[in-house]
Design an enzyme around this catalytic site. Structure first.
Site, mmCIF file in Angstrom:
data_model
loop_
_atom_site.group_PDB
_atom_site.id
_atom_site.type_symbol
_atom_site.label_atom_id
_atom_site.label_comp_id
_atom_site.label_asym_id
_atom_site.label_seq_id
_atom_site.Cartn_x
_atom_site.Cartn_y
_atom_site.Cartn_z
ATOM 1 N N HIS A 41 23.839 92.041 79.916
ATOM 2 C CA HIS A 41 22.579 92.001 79.273
ATOM 3 C C HIS A 41 21.974 93.337 79.220
ATOM 4 O O HIS A 41 22.481 94.382 79.760
ATOM 5 C CB HIS A 41 21.708 90.967 79.998
ATOM 6 C CG HIS A 41 21.382 91.265 81.452
ATOM 7 N ND1 HIS A 41 20.833 92.280 82.041
ATOM 8 C CD2 HIS A 41 21.899 90.191 82.477
ATOM 9 C CE1 HIS A 41 20.881 92.028 83.479
ATOM 10 N NE2 HIS A 41 21.392 90.842 83.582
ATOM 11 N N HIS A 44 22.262 95.231 82.547
ATOM 12 C CA HIS A 44 23.696 95.839 82.896
ATOM 13 C C HIS A 44 23.554 97.100 81.855
ATOM 14 O O HIS A 44 24.197 98.123 82.253
ATOM 15 C CB HIS A 44 24.622 95.103 82.265
ATOM 16 C CG HIS A 44 24.982 93.929 83.452
ATOM 17 N ND1 HIS A 44 24.579 92.490 82.845
ATOM 18 C CD2 HIS A 44 25.086 93.829 84.639
ATOM 19 C CE1 HIS A 44 24.878 91.695 83.997
ATOM 20 N NE2 HIS A 44 24.719 92.590 84.898
ATOM 21 N N SER A 193 21.831 87.167 84.145
ATOM 22 C CA SER A 193 22.855 86.527 83.625
ATOM 23 C C SER A 193 22.494 84.950 83.845
ATOM 24 O O SER A 193 23.004 83.988 82.886
ATOM 25 C CB SER A 193 24.305 86.751 83.978
ATOM 26 O OG SER A 193 24.514 88.002 83.956
#
Ligand code: PAF
Length: 307
Positions: A41, A44, A193
């Protein structure tokens, strides 16, 4: 034009490719590692962008590490989407994606575990016994495999950053740990996540995490509060939301995660350390964590910022 990263699934090949990169780039040979469990996402992406900016070569590892999940946790249903992750990696300019299978990382019966003490005694260390042993063991393995100059970790898991920083310091691992700020949705929810697990109503009520943490910063600035008083106020506020089931709320010195006892938070005794306000709350089957990391000196000067 987007260039696709090289996908590598074995440790031997990864070592070979990194060694030849270092040989071919003696002047600009820094290697950045972004360890993840995939389902990437924006949080990251921010780590990947930073690594790509800082280093000559960026390795993204994607590995859902079984040994950091406890019995009954979400190992089997942890979200995975390799194809989408590879597009994200390509867009971020990642050079190598390391995608090992479990058998590649743990081919033998494992008799060695890296254990970091003290900083793992609280927060997720208590709620998820063995979790940080699994994290520090796999991260140490990744450090030994990649031998990066820098490794990038998100501060949403501030305790994980503290654990890895302690491990690297105590074991003289030659890696610079680069902590990166929490990335949030527009409405404040910290990216994770695991957010995909949330039902519509749970997603709405989960906003209490970021809202209560922002309120906590204001409460510290506006009134004289001890850590236990702040914890009690936060618990009261979070409990008003019907679906919220509190796992922990804590206020600790950061990065050693030592307790703050009964002193007033504003102008607290350890101005050289930061203050961590950390929460973990379940919404249905989904456990979310969030935190604010506050510089105590700046809180005292009324220019509080949350990292
Ligand atoms: O933060 C994570 O995604 C994991 O704990 C890590 C650092 C990749 C180790 O498996």
């Amino acid at each position: 034009m987007t260039t696709y990263p090289q996908i590598i699934r074995t440790i031997a090949e990864l070592r070979r490719v990194i060694a030849s990169f270092r040989k071919a780039n003696p002047d600009n040979q820094t290697v950045g590692l972004v360890p993840t469990m995939g389902f990437l996402h924006e949080g990251h992406k921010s780590l990947l962008h930073k690594s790509v900016t800082d280093n000559g070569l960026t390795v993204l590892s994607i590995f859902v590490n079984p040994i950091q999940f406890g019995p009954g946790e979400d190992l089997d249903k942890y979200p995975r989407d390799e194809q989408r992750d590879l597009v994200v990696a390509a867009e971020a300019g990642v050079d190598i994606v390391f995608l090992p299978q479990v058998e590649e990382m743990y081919p033998n019966k494992r008799v060695t575990t890296v254990t970091v003490n003290e900083v793992t005694d609280r927060l997720c260390g208590t709620s998820r016994p063995g979790h940080f042993d699994g994290v520090s063991t796999v991260v140490m393995k990744l450090f030994n495999i990649v031998q990066p100059n820098r490794a990038y970790f998100g501060l949403k898991d501030a305790q994980q950053v503290a654990v890895i920083t302690s491990m690297v310091r105590d074991l003289n691992v030659p890696v610079e740990i680069v902590p990166c700020p929490i990335i949030r949705e527009a409405d404040g929810l910290a990216l994770s996540s695991r957010n995909v697990y949330l039902g519509q109503e749970e997603r709405k009520q989960a906003l209490i995490l970021s809202k209560s943490l922002s309120n906590a910063v204001k409460w510290i600035q506006d009134s004289e509060l001890t850590a236990p008083q702040l914890i009690a106020r936060l618990k009261e506020e979070i409990s008003r939301v019907p679906l919220a089931d509190i796992d922990y709320v804590d206020v600790l010195n950061y990065p050693d995660l030592s307790p703050i006892d009964n002193q007033m938070l504003l102008g607290s005794v350890q101005p050289e350390s930061d203050l961590l306000i950390a929460v973990a709350v379940r919404f249905g089957k989904t456990r979310l964590i969030d935190n604010k990391l506050i510089n105590q000196v700046e809180v005292g000067a009324n220019t509080c910022f949350a990292k």
